[in-house]
Design an enzyme around this catalytic site. Sequence first.
Site, PDB file in Angstrom:
ATOM      1  N   GLU A  80      23.608  21.582 -26.657  1.00 37.83           N
ATOM      2  CA  GLU A  80      24.689  22.563 -26.853  1.00 37.83           C
ATOM      3  C   GLU A  80      24.502  23.174 -28.242  1.00 37.83           C
ATOM      4  O   GLU A  80      24.099  22.498 -29.198  1.00 37.83           O
ATOM      5  CB  GLU A  80      26.076  21.917 -26.723  1.00 37.83           C
ATOM      6  N   ASP A  82      26.024  24.121 -30.823  1.00 38.28           N
ATOM      7  CA  ASP A  82      26.544  23.692 -32.126  1.00 38.28           C
ATOM      8  C   ASP A  82      25.584  22.687 -32.782  1.00 38.28           C
ATOM      9  O   ASP A  82      25.678  22.439 -33.981  1.00 38.28           O
ATOM     10  CB  ASP A  82      27.964  23.118 -32.022  1.00 38.28           C
ATOM     11  N   HIS A 145      28.411  14.881 -22.791  1.00 34.71           N
ATOM     12  CA  HIS A 145      29.062  15.614 -21.735  1.00 34.71           C
ATOM     13  C   HIS A 145      28.181  16.686 -21.098  1.00 34.71           C
ATOM     14  O   HIS A 145      28.666  17.472 -20.284  1.00 34.71           O
ATOM     15  CB  HIS A 145      30.364  16.244 -22.289  1.00 34.71           C
ATOM     16  N   HIS A 225      30.011  15.364 -35.218  1.00 32.00           N
ATOM     17  CA  HIS A 225      31.189  16.099 -35.690  1.00 32.00           C
ATOM     18  C   HIS A 225      32.095  15.126 -36.442  1.00 32.00           C
ATOM     19  O   HIS A 225      32.358  14.015 -35.961  1.00 32.00           O
ATOM     20  CB  HIS A 225      32.019  16.658 -34.522  1.00 32.00           C
TER      21      HIS A 225
HETATM   22 FE1  FEO Z   1      28.531  19.325 -26.780  1.00 30.40          FE
HETATM   23 FE2  FEO Z   1      29.133  19.264 -30.145  1.00 30.40          FE
HETATM   24  O1  FEO Z   1      28.403  19.866 -28.548  1.00 30.40           O
END
Ligand code: FEO
Length: 392
Positions: A80, A82, A145, A225
């Site tokens: 993803e 990010d 995910h 994160h």
């Molecule tokens: Fe599923 Fe922080 O990207």
Amino acid sequence: MEAKLVKNEIYWVGVKDWNLREFHGYNTPRGSTYNSYLIMDEKITLVDGVKHYLSEENISRIKSLVDFSKIEYVVVNHVEMDHSGNIPDIMKLAPQAKIITNAAGKKALEDHFDTTGWEYQIVKTGDSISIGKRTLSFVTTPMLHWPDSMMTYIPEDKILLSNDGFGQHYCSDALFVKDAPFDVVCEEAKRYYANILFPYGAQAQKALNTANDLGLDIEMIAPSHGCIWQGEKEVKTILDLYCRWACGQNEGKAVVVYDTMWGATAKLASVIASVFEDAGIPVVKRCLTECAVSDVITDFIDAKYVAIGTPTLNNEMFPRVAAFVTYMKGLQPKNKKGFAFGSYGWKGGVVNQIQAVFEQLGWETIAPFEEKYTPKADVLEKLKEHAKTMID
Ligand code: FEO
């Protein structure tokens, strides 16, 4: 800001997105971080990239520790954007580096970027790669995910680089949870789970079981994160919370979600909320005019009872309620008891759309309740008696 030492020769070289207030529909009042880690071992290894618009900052932090020509491996735990948005920038600066990812990760990188010339080492759960004094061990966590999601464990340092798992959209000056307000970090971890991982409880349970089966001794969980869970209390807290959330345990609370056009549905919502209050059940009442869907869905983690109310607009659910129901349906909260209610002017029936979603989610329900125009005292009394039947 400099690179920060995480442990031994492992550095945080990520970026802080202080002013992020929205992450694909999820409101992020405390910003976020995209954590990237540089391991200064014999084979210098970078783990995960960052969002494209903060690439320069990530690159300068890496450059403060090493020349890109010395990087041998780039681990892509998740594609993803990010985390992979600046992987093309990194590969331009370190074309000699080999990407370590799983088969789904390689495919996703190829689907997102021009990967011409990139070399890969494909891994799966149980595989390990020595980078000198330490080993990288991999646990694929498909659909936790995305299909490509993976975690990297370093046994010598007892660190799990968990990517999205155990993350929080939380930006602060603290690198470690112990240096941040604990309640705030836990609250953001919960909001993260509710808005990103809610549908994947089975996969989360499987990942926790795999970590157990592999005998991973974890002293530190470094997500991609937010803050790093370091220390026995911190690691145990987040693992226990994930165990609870993943198996759909709740705290028996109630959530009343609604919107209103001329106040009728609001009156119904207040009566339903008061039924829970009178029964001693903790309840929150959320009007979607004022509350973000991502905040409301977070309330669902602790809730056993969910009442959703809508006015009728042009023979359809009120748009903000419809948007919330769609969001909720995608996130698939489990083990709830649902009650659909609402109001209408000349044609009823939209509450059945909410009821149908409850049934799709496999929830227990009571019969929907709707009232024409403004509910009078006798109707509110009838609603009160009906709402009481929801409580076990
Ligand atoms: Fe599923 Fe922080 O990207």
